[in-house]
Design an enzyme around this catalytic site. Structure first.
Site, PDB file in Angstrom:
ATOM      1  N   ALA A 148       0.830  -1.199   0.000  1.00  9.67           N
ATOM      2  CA  ALA A 148       0.000   0.000   0.000  1.00  9.67           C
ATOM      3  C   ALA A 148       0.865   1.251   0.000  1.00  9.67           C
ATOM      4  CB  ALA A 148      -0.927   0.001   1.214  1.00  9.67           C
TER       5      ALA A 148
ATOM      6  N   GLN B 201      -7.095   0.013   6.185  1.00 10.00           N
ATOM      7  CA  GLN B 201      -7.708  -0.534   7.394  1.00 10.00           C
ATOM      8  C   GLN B 201      -9.226  -0.674   7.272  1.00 10.00           C
ATOM      9  OE1 GLN B 201      -6.000  -1.687   9.932  1.00 10.00           O
ATOM     10  NE2 GLN B 201      -3.978  -0.909   9.394  1.00 10.00           N
TER      11      GLN B 201
ATOM     12  N   SER C 137      -4.116  -3.041   0.746  1.00 10.27           N
ATOM     13  CA  SER C 137      -3.041  -3.994   1.028  1.00 10.27           C
ATOM     14  C   SER C 137      -3.626  -5.356   1.333  1.00 10.27           C
ATOM     15  CB  SER C 137      -2.213  -3.505   2.222  1.00 10.27           C
ATOM     16  OG  SER C 137      -1.230  -4.447   2.584  1.00 10.27           O
TER      17      SER C 137
ATOM     18  N   HIS D 277      -2.187  -7.963   3.040  1.00 14.69           N
ATOM     19  CA  HIS D 277      -1.891  -8.617   4.322  1.00 14.69           C
ATOM     20  C   HIS D 277      -2.689  -8.039   5.485  1.00 14.69           C
ATOM     21  CE1 HIS D 277       0.920  -5.836   6.571  1.00 14.69           C
ATOM     22  NE2 HIS D 277       1.022  -5.297   5.381  1.00 14.69           N
TER      23      HIS D 277
ATOM     24  N   THR E  44       7.503  -8.126 -13.279  1.00 14.65           N
ATOM     25  CA  THR E  44       6.676  -9.321 -13.415  1.00 14.65           C
ATOM     26  C   THR E  44       5.778  -9.499 -12.191  1.00 14.65           C
ATOM     27  OG1 THR E  44       8.385 -10.411 -14.741  1.00 14.65           O
ATOM     28  CG2 THR E  44       6.719 -11.828 -13.723  1.00 14.65           C
TER      29      THR E  44
ATOM     30  N   CYS F 180       4.664   0.461  11.491  1.00 15.07           N
ATOM     31  CA  CYS F 180       5.511   1.114  10.493  1.00 15.07           C
ATOM     32  C   CYS F 180       6.482   2.105  11.123  1.00 15.07           C
ATOM     33  CB  CYS F 180       4.641   1.828   9.458  1.00 15.07           C
ATOM     34  SG  CYS F 180       3.482   0.727   8.642  1.00 15.07           S
TER      35      CYS F 180
END
Length: 369
Positions: free
Chosen positions: A72, A180, A197, A199, A235, A317
């Site tokens: 993200a 979120q 994102s 995950h 790729t 983060c």
């Protein structure tokens, strides 16, 4: 082997859903073709990528395109590229909320060094932006307004639809970090770009996406073969794409049951931590994120003492930076209050027993300090 801790850090990342793992395995083991090749193996892989793109789009506004990215944060950096063309026509102002994720804040500060005027717009003590004050800030020089849908640290939900309306009154683009909120709360249909994102929704790490409204041009971000929409070279991994798509499909399938389960967990957590103060709005929030503080608590010591529970003192983060939470500071909290705050994140695979046991461990450790 030591017992796994009770996991209450679902804002940092989520466990991989078993169904996601299962759908990824064939693309890792057997179907190894490059999705950008024209032979049969390549075409099979390309088809899997497009199926995933469609699955992810089900939870996003219509009339847009999905660009796969590595995260993200990369999606946000890609989105900011839209302001370069606007700078040439006199739009050199970027407005972000002061409580935005570091990916937005730091990218905006980079553009400030490129000649843009960056305004970090304040939020109230509840973490919510004042629309009247924001209306006064957006003008015909504004190229971009960025506002997060669900805050990653305190869980408050911004009035994004209204923010986008204010931006569009001046022909300004609206970027929303929906990481979120994706799969959990409704995403307003009038935003211009959205970063997501995998995950964070029980999908794999290493893949994100940017949704871009049709008609918005972005300059190439990674140069090379132009594989992804001509703006991001490299790729694609069919396995990661397939996992992302399955995670999105599961969010749709389990949306009602997930929401009810999260609310039960949140209700119990608020009862178990009744002696703590909630940071941010009590009403305009996502229940799966509980950021709380208690006077004189030494959170660094608490996290060391309660190793049986995986929880957070803020954003993963920024946890290694040593910086205090800019989000809690934006609420007007003092340094001591920030250092006495913890974040608990509940998810699909948590149980009421998890909340009960974790709260007992945490509260007992606080009482012993």
């Amino acid at each position: 082997m030591s017992k796994a801790p009770i996991y209450l850090d679902n804002q940092a990342t989520t466990p991989l859903a078993p169904e996601v793992f299962d759908v990824m395995v064939p693309w890792l083991r057997d179907n190894f073709g490059n999705p950008h090749s024209t032979h049969i193996l390549g075409r099979r892989a390309a088809a899997a990528v497009e199926v995933s793109r469609d699955q992810i789009a089900e939870l996003l506004p219509e009339s847009g395109n999905i660009v796969f990215t590595g995260s993200a944060s990369e999606a946000i950096n890609l989105a900011f590229g839209a302001v370069r063309a606007l700078q040439a026509v006199g739009r050199n102002k970027i407005i972000i909320l002061d409580s935005e994720h570091a990916a937005v804040r730091d990218t905006a500060l980079f553009y400030e060094k490129q000649g843009f005027l960056v305004e970090r717009h304040p939020v109230g003590s509840d973490g919510i932006v004042s629309l009247d004050r924001l209306r006064a800030s957006i003008d015909d020089r504004t190229a971009l307004v960025a506002a997060m849908l669900v805050n990653n640290e305190i869980g408050v939900i911004q009035p994004v639809e209204e923010i986008a309306e204010l931006a569009h009154e001046h022909g300004t683009l609206m970027l929303c970090d929906v990481v979120q909120g994706y799969g959990r709360v409704d995403i307003p249909g009038n935003i211009d770009m959205a970063a997501i994102s995998a995950h964070k929704i029980y999908g794999p790490k290493g893949i994100g996406a940017l949704w871009v409204r049709s008609g918005i041009d972005l300059p190439p971000f990674i140069h090379g073969g132009g594989q992804e929409r001509g703006i991001r070279s490299g790729t694609l991994s069919p396995a990661l794409c397939a996992g992302f798509g399955m995670a999105a499909a599961l969010c749709i399938e389990h949306r009602e049951s997930d929401a009810a389960h999260i609310q039960r967990l949140a209700d119990m957590a608020q009862r178990c931590f009744k002696d703590w103060t909630i940071n941010g709005s009590l009403d305009q929030r996502y229940g799966g994120n509980l950021n709380i503080r208690r006077e004189a608590v030494d959170v660094a010591r608490l996290m060391s003492d309660v190793r049986e529970v995986a929880f957070s003192a803020g954003s993963a983060c920024a946890s290694g930076s040593g910086r205090p939470s800019h989000v809690l500071a934006a609420l007007g909290l003092e340094a001591a209050q920030i250092k006495s705050s913890i974040r608990l994140g509940f998810g699909r695979y948590n149980s009421l027993e998890d909340i009960e046991n974790a709260s007992k461990l945490i509260n007992e450790a606080v009482g012993a300090q």
